[in-house]
Design a protein around this motif. Structure first.
Motif, PDB file in Angstrom:
ATOM      1  N   LYS A  75      48.702  42.945  48.964  1.00 12.48           N
ATOM      2  CA  LYS A  75      48.919  41.500  48.867  1.00 12.48           C
ATOM      3  C   LYS A  75      47.626  40.779  48.496  1.00 12.48           C
ATOM      4  O   LYS A  75      47.624  39.870  47.653  1.00 12.48           O
ATOM      5  CB  LYS A  75      49.467  40.974  50.193  1.00 12.48           C
ATOM      6  N   VAL A  76      46.545  41.174  49.127  1.00  6.41           N
ATOM      7  CA  VAL A  76      45.244  40.581  48.808  1.00  6.41           C
ATOM      8  C   VAL A  76      44.858  40.913  47.375  1.00  6.41           C
ATOM      9  O   VAL A  76      44.353  40.049  46.632  1.00  6.41           O
ATOM     10  CB  VAL A  76      44.165  41.102  49.782  1.00  6.41           C
ATOM     11  N   GLU A  78      46.778  41.548  44.838  1.00  8.07           N
ATOM     12  CA  GLU A  78      47.593  40.784  43.896  1.00  8.07           C
ATOM     13  C   GLU A  78      47.158  39.328  43.852  1.00  8.07           C
ATOM     14  O   GLU A  78      46.984  38.747  42.777  1.00  8.07           O
ATOM     15  CB  GLU A  78      49.067  40.884  44.303  1.00  8.07           C
ATOM     16  N   LYS A  79      46.944  38.729  45.012  1.00  3.14           N
ATOM     17  CA  LYS A  79      46.577  37.316  45.060  1.00  3.14           C
ATOM     18  C   LYS A  79      45.217  37.064  44.426  1.00  3.14           C
ATOM     19  O   LYS A  79      45.070  36.193  43.563  1.00  3.14           O
ATOM     20  CB  LYS A  79      46.593  36.832  46.506  1.00  3.14           C
ATOM     21  N   ARG A  80      44.223  37.810  44.854  1.00  2.00           N
ATOM     22  CA  ARG A  80      42.870  37.581  44.332  1.00  2.00           C
ATOM     23  C   ARG A  80      42.772  38.018  42.878  1.00  2.00           C
ATOM     24  O   ARG A  80      42.060  37.390  42.086  1.00  2.00           O
ATOM     25  CB  ARG A  80      41.845  38.326  45.196  1.00  2.00           C
ATOM     26  N   SER A  82      45.195  37.909  40.594  1.00  7.62           N
ATOM     27  CA  SER A  82      45.865  36.950  39.707  1.00  7.62           C
ATOM     28  C   SER A  82      45.164  35.602  39.693  1.00  7.62           C
ATOM     29  O   SER A  82      45.108  34.938  38.653  1.00  7.62           O
ATOM     30  CB  SER A  82      47.325  36.773  40.139  1.00  7.62           C
ATOM     31  N   GLN A  83      44.596  35.183  40.832  1.00  4.28           N
ATOM     32  CA  GLN A  83      44.012  33.847  40.915  1.00  4.28           C
ATOM     33  C   GLN A  83      42.538  33.795  40.533  1.00  4.28           C
ATOM     34  O   GLN A  83      42.073  32.787  40.002  1.00  4.28           O
ATOM     35  CB  GLN A  83      44.175  33.306  42.344  1.00  4.28           C
TER      36      GLN A  83
END
Length: 473
Positions: A75-76, A78-80, A82-83
Protein backbone atom coordinates in the motif's frame (compact mmCIF):
# COMPACT_ATOMS: atom_id res chain seq x y z
CA UNK A 1 32.90 -3.57 -20.95
CA UNK A 2 29.49 -3.80 -19.21
CA UNK A 3 26.99 -0.95 -19.23
CA UNK A 4 27.42 -0.60 -15.47
CA UNK A 5 31.19 -0.26 -15.80
CA UNK A 6 30.86 2.31 -18.56
CA UNK A 7 28.47 4.33 -16.43
CA UNK A 8 30.74 4.24 -13.34
CA UNK A 9 33.73 5.36 -15.42
CA UNK A 10 31.68 8.21 -16.86
CA UNK A 11 30.63 9.39 -13.41
CA UNK A 12 34.26 9.43 -12.28
CA UNK A 13 35.18 11.37 -15.43
CA UNK A 14 32.64 14.07 -14.54
CA UNK A 15 34.30 14.38 -11.13
CA UNK A 16 37.75 14.66 -12.69
CA UNK A 17 36.55 17.49 -14.89
CA UNK A 18 35.42 19.58 -11.94
CA UNK A 19 31.97 18.40 -10.86
CA UNK A 20 32.43 18.01 -7.13
CA UNK A 21 35.72 18.17 -5.26
CA UNK A 22 37.24 19.34 -1.99
CA UNK A 23 38.85 22.72 -1.44
CA UNK A 24 40.89 21.94 1.66
CA UNK A 25 41.81 25.54 2.40
CA UNK A 26 38.20 26.70 2.70
CA UNK A 27 36.92 23.50 4.33
CA UNK A 28 33.83 23.45 2.09
CA UNK A 29 32.69 21.66 -1.03
CA UNK A 30 33.73 23.41 -4.22
CA UNK A 31 30.50 22.49 -5.96
CA UNK A 32 27.39 20.60 -5.02
CA UNK A 33 27.33 16.97 -6.08
CA UNK A 34 24.55 17.26 -8.63
CA UNK A 35 25.72 17.32 -12.23
CA UNK A 36 24.47 19.80 -14.80
CA UNK A 37 23.17 17.25 -17.30
CA UNK A 38 20.53 14.58 -16.48
CA UNK A 39 22.82 12.01 -18.12
CA UNK A 40 25.46 12.74 -15.48
CA UNK A 41 23.25 12.10 -12.47
CA UNK A 42 23.60 9.09 -10.24
CA UNK A 43 20.78 6.55 -10.59
CA UNK A 44 19.47 5.57 -7.15
CA UNK A 45 17.25 2.77 -5.95
CA UNK A 46 15.71 3.17 -2.50
CA UNK A 47 15.08 0.06 -0.41
CA UNK A 48 12.63 1.20 2.25
CA UNK A 49 10.52 4.31 1.65
CA UNK A 50 8.68 4.73 4.97
CA UNK A 51 9.94 6.11 8.26
CA UNK A 52 13.52 7.27 7.65
CA UNK A 53 13.18 5.84 4.15
CA UNK A 54 10.71 8.58 3.29
CA UNK A 55 13.33 11.32 3.60
CA UNK A 56 16.16 9.13 2.28
CA UNK A 57 14.29 8.35 -0.93
CA UNK A 58 13.24 12.00 -1.38
CA UNK A 59 16.81 13.19 -0.91
CA UNK A 60 18.13 10.53 -3.28
CA UNK A 61 15.80 11.97 -5.90
CA UNK A 62 17.24 15.45 -5.19
CA UNK A 63 20.89 14.50 -5.65
CA UNK A 64 20.29 11.99 -8.43
CA UNK A 65 17.66 10.10 -10.39
CA UNK A 66 15.46 7.78 -8.32
CA UNK A 67 14.78 4.99 -10.78
CA UNK A 68 13.43 2.29 -8.44
CA UNK A 69 11.74 2.00 -5.06
CA UNK A 70 11.33 -1.08 -2.90
CA UNK A 71 9.16 -1.58 0.16
CA UNK A 72 7.56 -4.66 1.67
CA UNK A 73 4.33 -2.71 2.26
CA UNK A 74 2.41 -2.77 -1.01
CA UNK A 75 0.00 0.00 0.00
CA UNK A 76 2.82 2.38 0.85
CA UNK A 77 4.65 1.43 -2.31
CA UNK A 78 1.61 2.13 -4.45
CA UNK A 79 0.75 5.42 -2.76
CA UNK A 80 4.24 6.89 -2.66
CA UNK A 81 5.07 5.51 -6.07
CA UNK A 82 2.05 7.05 -7.75
CA UNK A 83 2.08 10.35 -5.86
CA UNK A 84 5.80 11.09 -5.44
CA UNK A 85 7.87 8.83 -7.71
CA UNK A 86 5.66 7.95 -10.69
CA UNK A 87 8.66 7.18 -12.94
CA UNK A 88 10.34 4.81 -10.50
CA UNK A 89 9.80 1.07 -10.88
CA UNK A 90 8.31 -0.63 -7.82
CA UNK A 91 9.35 -3.79 -5.98
CA UNK A 92 8.41 -5.51 -2.71
CA UNK A 93 11.52 -7.74 -2.77
CA UNK A 94 15.00 -6.20 -3.04
CA UNK A 95 16.34 -9.32 -4.75
CA UNK A 96 14.00 -8.83 -7.69
CA UNK A 97 15.07 -5.19 -7.86
CA UNK A 98 18.69 -6.25 -8.39
CA UNK A 99 17.73 -9.02 -10.80
CA UNK A 100 15.74 -6.70 -13.04
CA UNK A 101 17.49 -3.34 -12.66
CA UNK A 102 21.03 -4.14 -11.58
CA UNK A 103 22.56 -2.60 -14.71
CA UNK A 104 20.54 0.62 -14.43
CA UNK A 105 21.39 1.72 -10.90
CA UNK A 106 24.57 3.24 -9.48
CA UNK A 107 23.65 3.46 -5.80
CA UNK A 108 21.14 2.28 -3.24
CA UNK A 109 19.72 3.67 -0.03
CA UNK A 110 18.90 1.15 2.70
CA UNK A 111 16.28 2.38 5.17
CA UNK A 112 14.61 -0.73 6.56
CA UNK A 113 14.53 -2.60 9.90
CA UNK A 114 18.01 -3.29 11.26
CA UNK A 115 18.00 -7.06 10.75
CA UNK A 116 17.84 -6.60 6.97
CA UNK A 117 20.54 -3.92 6.62
CA UNK A 118 23.51 -6.21 6.04
CA UNK A 119 21.87 -8.52 3.50
CA UNK A 120 20.63 -5.66 1.30
CA UNK A 121 23.81 -3.58 1.64
CA UNK A 122 26.02 -6.57 0.82
CA UNK A 123 24.02 -7.33 -2.30
CA UNK A 124 24.57 -3.73 -3.35
CA UNK A 125 28.30 -3.89 -2.67
CA UNK A 126 28.77 -7.18 -4.52
CA UNK A 127 26.93 -5.66 -7.48
CA UNK A 128 29.37 -2.74 -7.27
CA UNK A 129 26.76 -0.20 -6.27
CA UNK A 130 27.44 2.65 -3.87
CA UNK A 131 25.56 2.17 -0.60
CA UNK A 132 23.89 4.63 1.75
CA UNK A 133 22.76 2.59 4.76
CA UNK A 134 20.91 3.87 7.78
CA UNK A 135 22.44 3.44 11.22
CA UNK A 136 23.35 1.03 12.63
CA UNK A 137 25.02 -0.47 9.58
CA UNK A 138 24.10 -3.97 10.68
CA UNK A 139 22.34 -6.14 13.23
CA UNK A 140 25.45 -8.08 14.32
CA UNK A 141 29.14 -7.34 14.86
CA UNK A 142 30.26 -9.90 12.26
CA UNK A 143 28.05 -8.26 9.63
CA UNK A 144 29.63 -4.85 10.22
CA UNK A 145 33.08 -6.38 9.77
CA UNK A 146 31.96 -8.17 6.59
CA UNK A 147 30.48 -5.03 5.03
CA UNK A 148 33.55 -2.95 5.85
CA UNK A 149 35.83 -5.53 4.23
CA UNK A 150 33.58 -5.99 1.21
CA UNK A 151 33.30 -2.25 0.55
CA UNK A 152 37.10 -2.05 0.41
CA UNK A 153 37.38 -5.16 -1.75
CA UNK A 154 34.81 -3.99 -4.30
CA UNK A 155 35.96 -0.36 -4.07
CA UNK A 156 32.50 1.17 -3.77
CA UNK A 157 31.53 4.47 -2.17
CA UNK A 158 29.65 4.14 1.11
CA UNK A 159 28.00 6.24 3.79
CA UNK A 160 26.15 5.36 6.99
CA UNK A 161 23.16 7.50 7.89
CA UNK A 162 24.14 8.99 11.25
CA UNK A 163 23.51 12.56 10.14
CA UNK A 164 25.34 14.18 13.04
CA UNK A 165 28.50 13.30 11.11
CA UNK A 166 27.69 16.21 8.79
CA UNK A 167 27.14 18.71 11.60
CA UNK A 168 29.68 21.51 11.69
CA UNK A 169 29.42 21.46 15.49
CA UNK A 170 30.45 17.81 15.69
CA UNK A 171 33.40 18.37 13.37
CA UNK A 172 34.49 21.38 15.44
CA UNK A 173 34.19 19.25 18.60
CA UNK A 174 36.45 16.60 17.11
CA UNK A 175 39.04 19.28 16.34
CA UNK A 176 38.78 20.77 19.83
CA UNK A 177 39.38 17.45 21.60
CA UNK A 178 42.25 16.51 19.31
CA UNK A 179 43.81 19.94 19.90
CA UNK A 180 43.87 19.20 23.64
CA UNK A 181 41.04 21.48 24.79
CA UNK A 182 40.27 19.33 27.86
CA UNK A 183 43.61 17.56 28.06
CA UNK A 184 44.00 13.79 28.18
CA UNK A 185 40.59 12.12 28.14
CA UNK A 186 40.28 9.10 30.40
CA UNK A 187 36.52 8.51 30.52
CA UNK A 188 33.44 9.01 28.35
CA UNK A 189 29.76 8.90 29.30
CA UNK A 190 26.99 8.49 26.72
CA UNK A 191 23.28 8.16 27.51
CA UNK A 192 19.85 8.11 25.86
CA UNK A 193 16.16 8.35 26.74
CA UNK A 194 15.56 5.10 24.85
CA UNK A 195 13.91 2.62 25.01
CA UNK A 196 10.56 4.17 24.03
CA UNK A 197 8.95 1.06 22.51
CA UNK A 198 6.16 -0.87 24.22
CA UNK A 199 8.19 -4.03 24.94
CA UNK A 200 10.40 -2.21 27.44
CA UNK A 201 8.33 -1.74 30.64
CA UNK A 202 8.10 -5.46 31.37
CA UNK A 203 8.94 -8.86 29.96
CA UNK A 204 7.34 -9.45 26.58
CA UNK A 205 6.95 -12.96 25.22
CA UNK A 206 6.42 -13.84 21.59
CA UNK A 207 2.69 -13.59 20.84
CA UNK A 208 0.71 -16.63 19.81
CA UNK A 209 -1.60 -16.82 16.83
CA UNK A 210 -1.28 -15.55 13.29
CA UNK A 211 -2.84 -12.73 11.25
CA UNK A 212 -3.02 -12.25 7.53
CA UNK A 213 -0.26 -9.77 6.54
CA UNK A 214 -2.54 -7.82 4.25
CA UNK A 215 -0.52 -5.90 1.68
CA UNK A 216 2.74 -6.82 3.43
CA UNK A 217 5.39 -9.09 1.92
CA UNK A 218 6.06 -10.76 5.28
CA UNK A 219 8.69 -13.15 3.94
CA UNK A 220 10.76 -10.27 2.56
CA UNK A 221 10.17 -8.26 5.75
CA UNK A 222 11.54 -11.14 7.84
CA UNK A 223 14.52 -11.51 5.49
CA UNK A 224 17.35 -13.38 7.25
CA UNK A 225 15.55 -13.65 10.61
CA UNK A 226 14.07 -16.99 11.71
CA UNK A 227 10.53 -17.46 10.47
CA UNK A 228 7.66 -16.55 12.78
CA UNK A 229 3.96 -15.95 12.01
CA UNK A 230 2.82 -12.39 11.41
CA UNK A 231 0.82 -10.82 14.23
CA UNK A 232 -0.67 -7.37 13.74
CA UNK A 233 -1.54 -6.44 17.34
CA UNK A 234 -0.06 -7.61 20.60
CA UNK A 235 -2.88 -9.10 22.70
CA UNK A 236 -3.64 -7.38 25.99
CA UNK A 237 -1.53 -4.31 25.29
CA UNK A 238 -3.97 -1.44 24.92
CA UNK A 239 -1.72 1.63 25.09
CA UNK A 240 0.37 0.59 22.07
CA UNK A 241 -0.83 -2.71 20.59
CA UNK A 242 1.54 -2.74 17.60
CA UNK A 243 3.45 -5.98 17.52
CA UNK A 244 6.21 -5.87 14.87
CA UNK A 245 5.67 -2.91 12.60
CA UNK A 246 5.96 -0.05 12.15
CA UNK A 247 8.81 1.03 14.46
CA UNK A 248 8.25 -1.36 17.39
CA UNK A 249 10.45 -4.01 15.74
CA UNK A 250 13.27 -2.12 17.49
CA UNK A 251 12.44 -3.82 20.79
CA UNK A 252 12.72 -7.43 19.49
CA UNK A 253 16.15 -9.14 19.51
CA UNK A 254 15.46 -10.79 16.13
CA UNK A 255 14.76 -7.49 14.35
CA UNK A 256 16.04 -4.42 16.17
CA UNK A 257 19.25 -3.46 17.93
CA UNK A 258 17.64 -1.89 20.98
CA UNK A 259 18.55 1.46 22.46
CA UNK A 260 22.25 1.03 21.68
CA UNK A 261 21.61 0.38 18.00
CA UNK A 262 18.95 3.04 17.71
CA UNK A 263 20.94 5.90 19.23
CA UNK A 264 24.52 4.80 19.90
CA UNK A 265 25.77 5.55 16.38
CA UNK A 266 24.43 9.08 16.87
CA UNK A 267 25.24 9.92 20.47
CA UNK A 268 28.60 8.15 20.74
CA UNK A 269 29.75 9.47 17.35
CA UNK A 270 31.44 12.64 18.64
CA UNK A 271 33.62 10.93 21.29
CA UNK A 272 34.31 7.96 19.02
CA UNK A 273 35.76 10.22 16.34
CA UNK A 274 37.40 12.75 18.65
CA UNK A 275 39.26 10.07 20.61
CA UNK A 276 40.24 8.06 17.52
CA UNK A 277 38.55 4.94 18.85
CA UNK A 278 38.35 3.61 15.30
CA UNK A 279 42.09 2.88 15.54
CA UNK A 280 41.62 0.11 18.12
CA UNK A 281 39.10 -2.41 19.38
CA UNK A 282 37.76 -2.45 22.94
CA UNK A 283 39.46 -5.08 25.09
CA UNK A 284 36.74 -5.55 27.70
CA UNK A 285 32.98 -4.99 27.73
CA UNK A 286 30.59 -5.62 30.60
CA UNK A 287 26.95 -4.83 31.25
CA UNK A 288 24.19 -4.83 33.82
CA UNK A 289 20.54 -4.38 32.97
CA UNK A 290 16.90 -5.03 33.71
CA UNK A 291 15.29 -8.33 32.80
CA UNK A 292 16.80 -9.90 29.68
CA UNK A 293 14.88 -12.59 27.86
CA UNK A 294 15.20 -14.38 24.55
CA UNK A 295 12.68 -12.15 22.80
CA UNK A 296 12.99 -8.50 23.82
CA UNK A 297 15.54 -5.94 24.96
CA UNK A 298 15.56 -4.86 28.62
CA UNK A 299 13.96 -1.70 29.98
CA UNK A 300 17.35 -0.33 31.10
CA UNK A 301 21.03 -1.17 30.77
CA UNK A 302 24.49 0.18 31.57
CA UNK A 303 27.53 -0.94 29.58
CA UNK A 304 31.24 -0.19 30.09
CA UNK A 305 33.85 -0.58 27.35
CA UNK A 306 37.63 -0.48 27.90
CA UNK A 307 39.68 0.94 25.01
CA UNK A 308 43.50 0.80 24.94
CA UNK A 309 45.81 3.74 24.23
CA UNK A 310 45.89 5.27 20.74
CA UNK A 311 49.23 6.93 20.09
CA UNK A 312 49.58 9.65 22.72
CA UNK A 313 45.95 9.25 23.80
CA UNK A 314 45.63 7.26 27.05
CA UNK A 315 43.36 4.26 27.65
CA UNK A 316 39.74 5.29 28.06
CA UNK A 317 36.58 3.84 29.59
CA UNK A 318 33.34 4.44 27.72
CA UNK A 319 30.17 4.22 29.81
CA UNK A 320 26.75 3.77 28.15
CA UNK A 321 23.41 4.35 29.93
CA UNK A 322 19.90 3.64 28.63
CA UNK A 323 16.37 3.60 30.04
CA UNK A 324 15.03 4.12 33.55
CA UNK A 325 15.72 1.86 36.53
CA UNK A 326 12.64 0.73 38.44
CA UNK A 327 13.16 1.08 42.19
CA UNK A 328 11.71 -1.14 44.91
CA UNK A 329 9.02 1.43 45.70
CA UNK A 330 7.80 1.46 42.08
CA UNK A 331 9.39 4.80 41.16
CA UNK A 332 11.82 5.13 38.27
CA UNK A 333 15.32 6.56 38.32
CA UNK A 334 16.93 8.02 35.20
CA UNK A 335 19.92 5.95 34.18
CA UNK A 336 22.34 8.86 33.70
CA UNK A 337 26.00 9.69 34.44
CA UNK A 338 27.01 11.07 37.88
CA UNK A 339 25.53 14.55 38.37
CA UNK A 340 28.77 16.24 39.43
CA UNK A 341 30.15 15.83 35.90
CA UNK A 342 27.69 18.44 34.61
CA UNK A 343 28.99 21.32 36.79
CA UNK A 344 25.47 22.54 37.57
CA UNK A 345 24.18 22.46 34.02
CA UNK A 346 20.80 20.80 33.36
CA UNK A 347 21.10 17.16 32.33
CA UNK A 348 19.77 16.60 28.82
CA UNK A 349 17.69 13.48 28.20
CA UNK A 350 20.35 12.34 25.75
CA UNK A 351 23.97 13.32 25.21
CA UNK A 352 27.64 12.68 25.85
CA UNK A 353 30.42 13.74 28.20
CA UNK A 354 34.16 13.48 27.66
CA UNK A 355 36.14 13.86 30.88
CA UNK A 356 39.74 15.02 30.59
CA UNK A 357 42.41 16.08 33.04
CA UNK A 358 41.75 19.75 32.19
CA UNK A 359 37.95 19.77 32.00
CA UNK A 360 34.84 18.28 30.42
CA UNK A 361 33.20 18.49 27.01
CA UNK A 362 29.42 18.15 27.46
CA UNK A 363 27.14 17.65 24.46
CA UNK A 364 23.43 17.88 25.39
CA UNK A 365 22.59 16.66 21.92
CA UNK A 366 21.91 13.35 20.16
CA UNK A 367 24.19 14.32 17.29
CA UNK A 368 27.11 16.14 18.88
CA UNK A 369 26.14 19.35 17.08
CA UNK A 370 26.16 21.37 20.31
CA UNK A 371 28.76 21.11 23.05
CA UNK A 372 30.17 23.07 25.99
CA UNK A 373 33.52 23.09 27.76
CA UNK A 374 33.10 22.84 31.54
CA UNK A 375 33.55 24.38 34.02
CA UNK A 376 32.64 27.46 32.01
CA UNK A 377 34.73 29.92 34.02
CA UNK A 378 37.85 27.94 33.14
CA UNK A 379 37.27 28.15 29.38
CA UNK A 380 36.07 31.74 28.87
CA UNK A 381 39.26 32.67 27.03
CA UNK A 382 39.53 29.38 25.12
CA UNK A 383 39.80 29.75 21.34
CA UNK A 384 38.89 27.11 18.81
CA UNK A 385 41.75 25.66 16.75
CA UNK A 386 42.07 26.32 13.04
CA UNK A 387 39.55 24.08 11.19
CA UNK A 388 40.99 20.98 9.58
CA UNK A 389 37.78 19.08 8.77
CA UNK A 390 35.64 20.33 5.86
CA UNK A 391 32.33 21.96 6.81
CA UNK A 392 28.87 21.49 5.41
CA UNK A 393 27.21 24.17 3.32
CA UNK A 394 23.56 24.74 4.26
CA UNK A 395 21.52 23.41 7.16
CA UNK A 396 20.18 20.01 6.06
CA UNK A 397 22.68 17.47 7.37
CA UNK A 398 20.66 14.54 6.07
CA UNK A 399 20.69 15.87 2.51
CA UNK A 400 24.35 16.83 2.80
CA UNK A 401 25.31 13.25 3.57
CA UNK A 402 23.74 12.12 0.31
CA UNK A 403 25.70 14.85 -1.49
CA UNK A 404 28.91 13.59 0.10
CA UNK A 405 28.13 10.08 -1.15
CA UNK A 406 27.46 11.30 -4.68
CA UNK A 407 30.74 13.23 -4.69
CA UNK A 408 32.54 10.06 -3.55
CA UNK A 409 30.85 8.08 -6.33
CA UNK A 410 32.22 10.58 -8.82
CA UNK A 411 35.77 10.09 -7.61
CA UNK A 412 35.88 12.65 -4.81
CA UNK A 413 37.01 12.00 -1.22
CA UNK A 414 35.33 9.26 0.83
CA UNK A 415 32.16 10.33 2.61
CA UNK A 416 32.80 11.31 6.23
CA UNK A 417 30.79 8.37 7.61
CA UNK A 418 32.02 5.81 5.09
CA UNK A 419 31.99 2.15 6.08
CA UNK A 420 35.62 2.14 7.24
CA UNK A 421 34.83 4.34 10.22
CA UNK A 422 31.09 3.59 10.40
CA UNK A 423 31.82 -0.14 10.47
CA UNK A 424 34.15 0.29 13.46
CA UNK A 425 31.58 2.49 15.22
CA UNK A 426 28.85 -0.07 14.59
CA UNK A 427 31.02 -2.95 15.84
CA UNK A 428 31.71 -1.07 19.08
CA UNK A 429 28.03 -0.26 19.62
CA UNK A 430 26.81 -3.80 18.90
CA UNK A 431 29.40 -5.30 21.25
CA UNK A 432 27.36 -3.63 23.98
CA UNK A 433 24.32 -5.67 22.99
CA UNK A 434 26.40 -8.84 23.20
CA UNK A 435 27.42 -7.86 26.74
CA UNK A 436 23.80 -7.21 27.71
CA UNK A 437 22.89 -10.69 26.51
CA UNK A 438 25.85 -12.20 28.37
CA UNK A 439 24.65 -10.58 31.60
CA UNK A 440 26.34 -9.05 34.61
CA UNK A 441 27.77 -12.42 35.65
CA UNK A 442 29.85 -12.60 32.45
CA UNK A 443 32.16 -9.58 31.90
CA UNK A 444 33.70 -10.21 28.52
CA UNK A 445 37.30 -10.06 27.29
CA UNK A 446 37.47 -9.27 23.59
CA UNK A 447 40.05 -9.97 20.90
CA UNK A 448 39.04 -7.48 18.23
CA UNK A 449 41.39 -8.66 15.50
CA UNK A 450 40.11 -12.23 15.84
CA UNK A 451 36.56 -10.93 16.52
CA UNK A 452 35.92 -13.24 19.45
CA UNK A 453 35.43 -13.27 23.20
CA UNK A 454 38.29 -15.13 24.80
CA UNK A 455 37.09 -15.75 28.37
CA UNK A 456 33.55 -17.01 27.67
CA UNK A 457 33.34 -18.56 24.17
CA UNK A 458 29.59 -19.12 24.51
CA UNK A 459 29.11 -15.37 24.02
CA UNK A 460 30.55 -15.55 20.50
CA UNK A 461 27.13 -16.69 19.33
CA UNK A 462 25.96 -13.12 20.03
CA UNK A 463 28.32 -11.72 17.35
CA UNK A 464 26.65 -13.30 14.31
CA UNK A 465 23.55 -15.16 13.18
CA UNK A 466 22.36 -18.05 11.07
CA UNK A 467 20.62 -16.82 7.95
CA UNK A 468 17.27 -18.02 6.70
CA UNK A 469 17.45 -19.66 3.29
CA UNK A 470 17.36 -17.11 0.48
CA UNK A 471 18.66 -14.26 2.63
CA UNK A 472 22.36 -14.31 3.40
CA UNK A 473 25.54 -12.33 2.89
Amino acid sequence: MSEGTKRRDFLKYTAATGMGFWIAGTKTWAQEAESKSPNEKVNFASVGITGKGESDSSQASEVGNLVAICDTNEKVLEKRGSQVFPKARRFTDFRKLFDEMGKEIDAITVSIPDHNHAVVAMMGIKNKKAVYCQKPMTHYVAEARALRNAANEYKVATQMGNQGSAESGLRAGVEAIQAGAIGKVHSVHVWTNRPIWPQAPKRTDRPMGEDEPQGLNWDAWLGPAPYRPYVAKYPGRDADPRCYEPFVWRGWWDFGTGALGDMGCHTANLPFRALKLDQVYPTHVRAKSGIVNFETYPSWASVTFDFPARGDMPPVKVHWYEGQIEMDDGTHLHNWPPGELFYGRPVATSGSLMVGDKGVMYSPDDYGAEWHLLPENKFRSWKAPEPTIPRMQGQDTDLWMKKELVTAIKGGPPAYSNFNIAGKLTEFILLGNAAIRAGVQHPLEYDGEAMKFTNWPEANSFLSREYRKGYSL
